[in-house]
Design a protein around this motif. Structure first.
Motif, PDB file in Angstrom:
ATOM      1  N   ASN A 100       0.864  -1.183   0.000  1.00 31.79           N
ATOM      2  CA  ASN A 100       0.000   0.000   0.000  1.00 31.79           C
ATOM      3  C   ASN A 100       0.899   1.230   0.000  1.00 31.79           C
ATOM      4  OD1 ASN A 100      -2.005   1.906   0.255  1.00 31.79           O
ATOM      5  ND2 ASN A 100      -2.249   1.600   2.466  1.00 31.79           N
ATOM      6  N   VAL A 101       1.321   1.649  -1.182  1.00 36.76           N
ATOM      7  CA  VAL A 101       2.278   2.753  -1.276  1.00 36.76           C
ATOM      8  C   VAL A 101       1.592   4.100  -1.044  1.00 36.76           C
ATOM      9  CG1 VAL A 101       4.192   3.675  -2.663  1.00 36.76           C
ATOM     10  CG2 VAL A 101       3.588   1.284  -2.845  1.00 36.76           C
ATOM     11  N   HIS A 102       0.276   4.095  -0.889  1.00 34.50           N
ATOM     12  CA  HIS A 102      -0.402   5.310  -0.426  1.00 34.50           C
ATOM     13  C   HIS A 102       0.048   5.659   0.995  1.00 34.50           C
ATOM     14  CE1 HIS A 102      -3.269   5.776  -3.753  1.00 34.50           C
ATOM     15  NE2 HIS A 102      -3.403   4.463  -3.754  1.00 34.50           N
ATOM     16  N   ASN A 103       0.523   4.676   1.730  1.00 34.95           N
ATOM     17  CA  ASN A 103       0.968   4.866   3.109  1.00 34.95           C
ATOM     18  C   ASN A 103       2.342   5.542   3.112  1.00 34.95           C
ATOM     19  OD1 ASN A 103       2.025   4.535   5.709  1.00 34.95           O
ATOM     20  ND2 ASN A 103       0.996   2.586   6.026  1.00 34.95           N
ATOM     21  N   PRO A 104       2.478   6.736   3.717  1.00 31.11           N
ATOM     22  CA  PRO A 104       3.776   7.448   3.726  1.00 31.11           C
ATOM     23  C   PRO A 104       4.904   6.619   4.326  1.00 31.11           C
ATOM     24  CG  PRO A 104       2.011   8.911   4.446  1.00 31.11           C
ATOM     25  CD  PRO A 104       1.415   7.534   4.368  1.00 31.11           C
ATOM     26  N   ALA A 105       4.594   5.776   5.312  1.00 29.24           N
ATOM     27  CA  ALA A 105       5.638   4.955   5.930  1.00 29.24           C
ATOM     28  C   ALA A 105       6.204   3.943   4.939  1.00 29.24           C
ATOM     29  CB  ALA A 105       5.076   4.241   7.166  1.00 29.24           C
ATOM     30  N   VAL A 106       5.356   3.417   4.072  1.00 26.78           N
ATOM     31  CA  VAL A 106       5.814   2.474   3.047  1.00 26.78           C
ATOM     32  C   VAL A 106       6.709   3.193   2.043  1.00 26.78           C
ATOM     33  CG1 VAL A 106       5.076   0.947   1.181  1.00 26.78           C
ATOM     34  CG2 VAL A 106       3.801   0.974   3.342  1.00 26.78           C
ATOM     35  N   GLN A 107       6.288   4.372   1.625  1.00 26.13           N
ATOM     36  CA  GLN A 107       7.112   5.152   0.703  1.00 26.13           C
ATOM     37  C   GLN A 107       8.494   5.411   1.301  1.00 26.13           C
ATOM     38  OE1 GLN A 107       5.443   8.678  -1.063  1.00 26.13           O
ATOM     39  NE2 GLN A 107       3.367   7.847  -1.118  1.00 26.13           N
ATOM     40  N   ALA A 108       8.529   5.834   2.556  1.00 22.64           N
ATOM     41  CA  ALA A 108       9.804   6.135   3.210  1.00 22.64           C
ATOM     42  C   ALA A 108      10.690   4.899   3.276  1.00 22.64           C
ATOM     43  CB  ALA A 108       9.551   6.692   4.608  1.00 22.64           C
ATOM     44  N   GLN A 109      10.092   3.744   3.548  1.00 26.76           N
ATOM     45  CA  GLN A 109      10.867   2.514   3.635  1.00 26.76           C
ATOM     46  C   GLN A 109      11.441   2.112   2.283  1.00 26.76           C
ATOM     47  OE1 GLN A 109      11.601   0.564   6.548  1.00 26.76           O
ATOM     48  NE2 GLN A 109      13.073  -0.148   5.007  1.00 26.76           N
ATOM     49  N   LEU A 110      10.633   2.212   1.233  1.00 26.27           N
ATOM     50  CA  LEU A 110      11.099   1.856  -0.095  1.00 26.27           C
ATOM     51  C   LEU A 110      12.258   2.754  -0.535  1.00 26.27           C
ATOM     52  CD1 LEU A 110       7.688   1.216  -1.916  1.00 26.27           C
ATOM     53  CD2 LEU A 110       9.383  -0.508  -1.257  1.00 26.27           C
ATOM     54  N   LEU A 111      12.151   4.037  -0.253  1.00 23.04           N
ATOM     55  CA  LEU A 111      13.222   4.961  -0.612  1.00 23.04           C
ATOM     56  C   LEU A 111      14.487   4.669   0.194  1.00 23.04           C
ATOM     57  CD1 LEU A 111      11.102   8.229  -0.864  1.00 23.04           C
ATOM     58  CD2 LEU A 111      12.172   7.011  -2.766  1.00 23.04           C
ATOM     59  N   ALA A 112      14.315   4.303   1.455  1.00 19.20           N
ATOM     60  CA  ALA A 112      15.476   3.964   2.279  1.00 19.20           C
ATOM     61  C   ALA A 112      16.173   2.715   1.758  1.00 19.20           C
ATOM     62  CB  ALA A 112      15.033   3.763   3.732  1.00 19.20           C
ATOM     63  N   ASP A 113      15.394   1.753   1.267  1.00 23.39           N
ATOM     64  CA  ASP A 113      15.987   0.538   0.719  1.00 23.39           C
ATOM     65  C   ASP A 113      16.725   0.819  -0.585  1.00 23.39           C
ATOM     66  OD1 ASP A 113      15.080  -0.983   2.833  1.00 23.39           O
ATOM     67  OD2 ASP A 113      13.228  -1.586   1.834  1.00 23.39           O
ATOM     68  N   MET A 114      16.218   1.737  -1.374  1.00 25.14           N
ATOM     69  CA  MET A 114      16.951   2.142  -2.584  1.00 25.14           C
ATOM     70  C   MET A 114      18.256   2.841  -2.200  1.00 25.14           C
ATOM     71  SD  MET A 114      13.787   3.484  -4.995  1.00 25.14           S
ATOM     72  CE  MET A 114      14.817   3.793  -6.441  1.00 25.14           C
ATOM     73  N   LYS A 115      18.200   3.671  -1.188  1.00 25.27           N
ATOM     74  CA  LYS A 115      19.406   4.372  -0.725  1.00 25.27           C
ATOM     75  C   LYS A 115      20.472   3.376  -0.268  1.00 25.27           C
ATOM     76  CE  LYS A 115      20.880   8.194   2.263  1.00 25.27           C
ATOM     77  NZ  LYS A 115      22.135   7.560   2.709  1.00 25.27           N
ATOM     78  N   PHE A 116      20.049   2.279   0.345  1.00 23.06           N
ATOM     79  CA  PHE A 116      20.982   1.249   0.794  1.00 23.06           C
ATOM     80  C   PHE A 116      21.862   0.774  -0.363  1.00 23.06           C
ATOM     81  CE2 PHE A 116      21.906  -3.300   1.114  1.00 23.06           C
ATOM     82  CZ  PHE A 116      22.572  -3.376   2.333  1.00 23.06           C
ATOM     83  N   TRP A 117      21.267   0.548  -1.527  1.00 23.57           N
ATOM     84  CA  TRP A 117      22.023   0.048  -2.676  1.00 23.57           C
ATOM     85  C   TRP A 117      22.803   1.157  -3.365  1.00 23.57           C
ATOM     86  CZ3 TRP A 117      22.917  -4.864  -2.830  1.00 23.57           C
ATOM     87  CH2 TRP A 117      22.010  -5.737  -2.205  1.00 23.57           C
ATOM     88  N   LEU A 118      22.261   2.374  -3.361  1.00 21.55           N
ATOM     89  CA  LEU A 118      23.022   3.496  -3.912  1.00 21.55           C
ATOM     90  C   LEU A 118      24.301   3.714  -3.109  1.00 21.55           C
ATOM     91  CD1 LEU A 118      20.040   5.907  -4.608  1.00 21.55           C
ATOM     92  CD2 LEU A 118      21.545   4.934  -6.360  1.00 21.55           C
ATOM     93  N   ASP A 119      24.203   3.578  -1.796  1.00 24.26           N
ATOM     94  CA  ASP A 119      25.388   3.721  -0.951  1.00 24.26           C
ATOM     95  C   ASP A 119      26.408   2.607  -1.195  1.00 24.26           C
ATOM     96  OD1 ASP A 119      24.476   6.050   0.243  1.00 24.26           O
ATOM     97  OD2 ASP A 119      23.543   5.017   1.942  1.00 24.26           O
ATOM     98  N   ARG A 120      25.945   1.470  -1.718  1.00 22.87           N
ATOM     99  CA  ARG A 120      26.865   0.371  -2.043  1.00 22.87           C
ATOM    100  C   ARG A 120      27.485   0.548  -3.423  1.00 22.87           C
ATOM    101  NH1 ARG A 120      26.025  -3.406   2.176  1.00 22.87           N
ATOM    102  NH2 ARG A 120      27.885  -4.585   1.575  1.00 22.87           N
ATOM    103  N   GLY A 121      27.042   1.569  -4.162  1.00 26.76           N
ATOM    104  CA  GLY A 121      27.701   1.881  -5.419  1.00 26.76           C
ATOM    105  C   GLY A 121      26.947   1.550  -6.673  1.00 26.76           C
ATOM    106  N   VAL A 122      25.678   1.136  -6.583  1.00 21.77           N
ATOM    107  CA  VAL A 122      24.956   0.859  -7.821  1.00 21.77           C
ATOM    108  C   VAL A 122      24.748   2.159  -8.589  1.00 21.77           C
ATOM    109  CG1 VAL A 122      23.781  -1.146  -6.799  1.00 21.77           C
ATOM    110  CG2 VAL A 122      22.602   1.063  -6.903  1.00 21.77           C
ATOM    111  N   ASP A 123      24.640   2.009  -9.901  1.00 24.71           N
ATOM    112  CA  ASP A 123      24.511   3.182 -10.773  1.00 24.71           C
ATOM    113  C   ASP A 123      23.073   3.461 -11.186  1.00 24.71           C
ATOM    114  OD1 ASP A 123      27.474   3.742 -11.266  1.00 24.71           O
ATOM    115  OD2 ASP A 123      27.313   1.629 -11.791  1.00 24.71           O
ATOM    116  N   GLY A 124      22.142   2.658 -10.676  1.00 24.35           N
ATOM    117  CA  GLY A 124      20.753   2.917 -11.012  1.00 24.35           C
ATOM    118  C   GLY A 124      19.867   1.727 -10.770  1.00 24.35           C
ATOM    119  N   PHE A 125      18.589   1.913 -11.126  1.00 26.66           N
ATOM    120  CA  PHE A 125      17.570   0.897 -10.896  1.00 26.66           C
ATOM    121  C   PHE A 125      16.711   0.728 -12.138  1.00 26.66           C
ATOM    122  CE2 PHE A 125      18.424   2.951  -6.829  1.00 26.66           C
ATOM    123  CZ  PHE A 125      18.695   1.853  -6.010  1.00 26.66           C
TER     124      PHE A 125
END
Length: 547
Positions: free
Chosen positions: A175-200
């Motif tokens: 349920n991505v209408h939920n702000p908490a879900v959005q925040a979690q998904l973005l944090a998980d993307m940040k996890f991989w960006l910090d590991r050096g990925v160049d995109g999704f």
């Protein structure tokens, strides 16, 4: 053709690796991340710019990784985080970018989030998934149907409610209408960006939001087959107005872009599947949202000049400043050399395969090249008892699923090591026809399919930089000649490809009719009296310097 360093993705060639089937380094019959690392020199030799790696996250593998149980860890069958870090470093040393799949619309039903969410109606994650009460008669809240067959709603006895699953029942929708879900998904993307990925590469990106009112989808006119029967999959019986492509997604994608902009040079590629893909691609690929997107328009059974003309016209009408990423083959559809060559024999199909890559490379946009396409691999025939794809098992025999395009990559022409993929029996059988087209077989043959693909990618790289974002115009040839121009302030190219079975002639545009300032940069035709004649499977590209 290339843009500035932060826009490396424009006109890039992205090589898709399906990790289960690329190279098995640990001898368990399943490809893995160390196997990818072992083959990076081969990938580099193709001349591509980046690698897109299909899901490797921890998963029960009901949908082979697209059912994620942990967004921040590598499934043990593929290796571990240290293996991933070593792969990233090795790729970057070779000048290769790494793009990973990210699934924002759903998880596995074994994800801890869902296990908590379904435990009650009042837990901390009760609203992290899409839950709805039954109608008074116990039936689902609306008529939505699943992409993979059956209804989209699944009953949960603990909550006495239905949950939404647009794909398999084991893939509940977040349920991505939920702000908490959005925040979690973005944090998980940040996890991989910090590991050096160049995109999704964002899987099924237009499925991220649903209509909260849960209105019924309208029915659509049925397209009957040659036997007068309706579609095999009843997903095609509806216009999908309410279960995907909602306006809220545009706002969320702006948040995704804001995150990506914190990591200069990173990129997002959206997968868009809908009834009006060109409009959605245009909305999604802006300076504030995704960098580029691809649709299923060129993943269809059709491939004739008229179909391509109409597809390009529709795209041009709406895409404006947006950026397409052209894909004609991936892990979800039959291989292009089979799918796009209905009615052509094997020799004709082999001759036509480079044309498909040339078209992609010359169009305005970037390119996704699926592993094995450079070898001219046809769709593999898989016996029913060897099927593992639930999509195919559910709809067999009218639909055989996706296993035929997911079989192991053939590296050698030997049977003992399963074409160099693994020392043990692989998760899907190696096709004998694929083995005959192995990398080892084609590597040192000057005019092999593999070296032809390398030459075309090299040709594309050497085109004038001014053509990187050049505008595009389709020419109505009225024949099986597919032709278009790309024009910038200083240069213009004319691309003509014969997709038919006989010679075709085109009166070339007036600006290309004189010899002055015209250079054939790829030429297999006959040009006489301003008429260009191409044999079947021939192509011509003329470059004009503007004065």
């Amino acid at each position: 053709m290339s843009g500035n360093s932060y826009e490396w993705w424009r006109n890039s060639v992205i090589y898709q690796i399906y990790p289960r089937s690329f190279c098995d380094a640990n001898g368990d019959g399943i490809g893995d991340i160390p196997g990818i690392t072992q083959k990076l020199d081969y990938v580099k030799s193709l001349g591509v710019d980046a690698i897109w790696i299909s899901p490797f996250f921890k998963s029960p593998m009901v949908d082979f990784g697209y059912d994620v149980a942990d967004y921040r860890d590598v499934d043990p069958i593929f290796g571990n985080l240290q293996d991933f870090d070593r792969m990233i470093e090795a790729a970057h040393q070779r000048g290769l970018k790494i793009i990973i799949d990210q699934i924002l619309s759903h998880t596995s039903d074994q994800h801890p989030w869902f296990e908590e969410s379904r435990s009650s109606r009042d837990n901390a994650k009760a609203d992290w998934y899409v839950w709805a009460d039954a109608k008074d008669d116990g039936t689902p809240p609306n008529n939505w149907v699943s992409v993979f067959g059956g209804g989209s709603w699944r009953w949960c006895t603990r909550r006495r409610q239905y949950y939404l699953a647009n794909f398999l029942k084991e893939q509940p929708d977040l349920n991505v209408h939920n702000p908490a879900v959005q925040a979690q998904l973005l944090a998980d993307m940040k996890f991989w960006l910090d590991r050096g990925v160049d995109g999704f590469r964002l899987d099924a990106v237009n499925f991220v939001f649903h209509q909260q009112a849960l209105g019924n989808n309208p029915s659509r006119p049925l397209k009957l087959d040659e036997k007068g029967l309706p579609p095999v999959n009843h997903y095609d019986y509806q216009w999908h107005k309410n279960d995907k492509s909602q306006p809220e997604n545009l706002v969320f994608l702006q948040r995704v872009r804001q995150l990506m902009d914190q990591y200069p040079g990173t990129v997002t590629v959206g997968e868009v599947g809908d009834d009006n893909t060109h409009k959605i691609m245009a909305e999604y690929t802006t300076d504030q949202r995704l960098h580029m997107a691809y649709s299923f328009d060129l993943l269809t059974e059709d491939c004739n000049a008229e179909f391509l003309r109409e597809t390009l016209k529709k795209n041009h009408q709406v895409i404006e400043k947006g950026w397409p990423c052209w894909s004609i083959s991936n892990h979800d559809v039959p291989r292009s050399i089979t799918r796009w060559n209905k009615g052509f024999n094997t020799d004709q199909a082999n001759a036509r395969a480079p044309l498909f890559l040339l078209i992609q490379l010359a169009l305005r946009g970037s390119v996704c090249l699926y592993q094995g396409e450079e070898l001219g691999l046809p769709e593999a025939e898989i016996a029913y008892e060897d099927l593992v794809d639930p999509y195919g098992i559910n709809l067999w025999p009218e639909f055989k699923g996706r296993d035929g395009c997911r079989t192991p990559m053939p590296w050698t022409n030997t049977g003992g090591d399963h074409a160099g993929f693994s020392k043990v029996k692989p998760w899907l059988p190696v096709s004998a026809e694929h083995q005959r087209r192995a990398v080892e077989v084609q590597q040192d043959i000057e005019h092999s399919m593999l070296n032809g693909f390398r030459a075309l990618i090299d040709w594309h790289r050497k085109l004038p930089p001014s053509l990187a974002t050049a505008e595009q115009a389709v020419i109505d040839t009225g024949s099986e000649l597919f032709a278009f121009t790309r024009h910038s302030i200083s240069e213009e190219i004319l691309v003509v490809v014969n997709l038919g079975k006989r010679p075709e002639t085109l009166k070339i545009p007036a600006e290309f009719s004189g010899a002055q300032n015209i250079t054939p940069v790829l030429f297999n035709g006959r040009l006489q009296d301003n008429a260009l004649t191409l044999e079947a499977a021939d192509a011509c590209v003329l470059l004009r310097k503007k004065t």
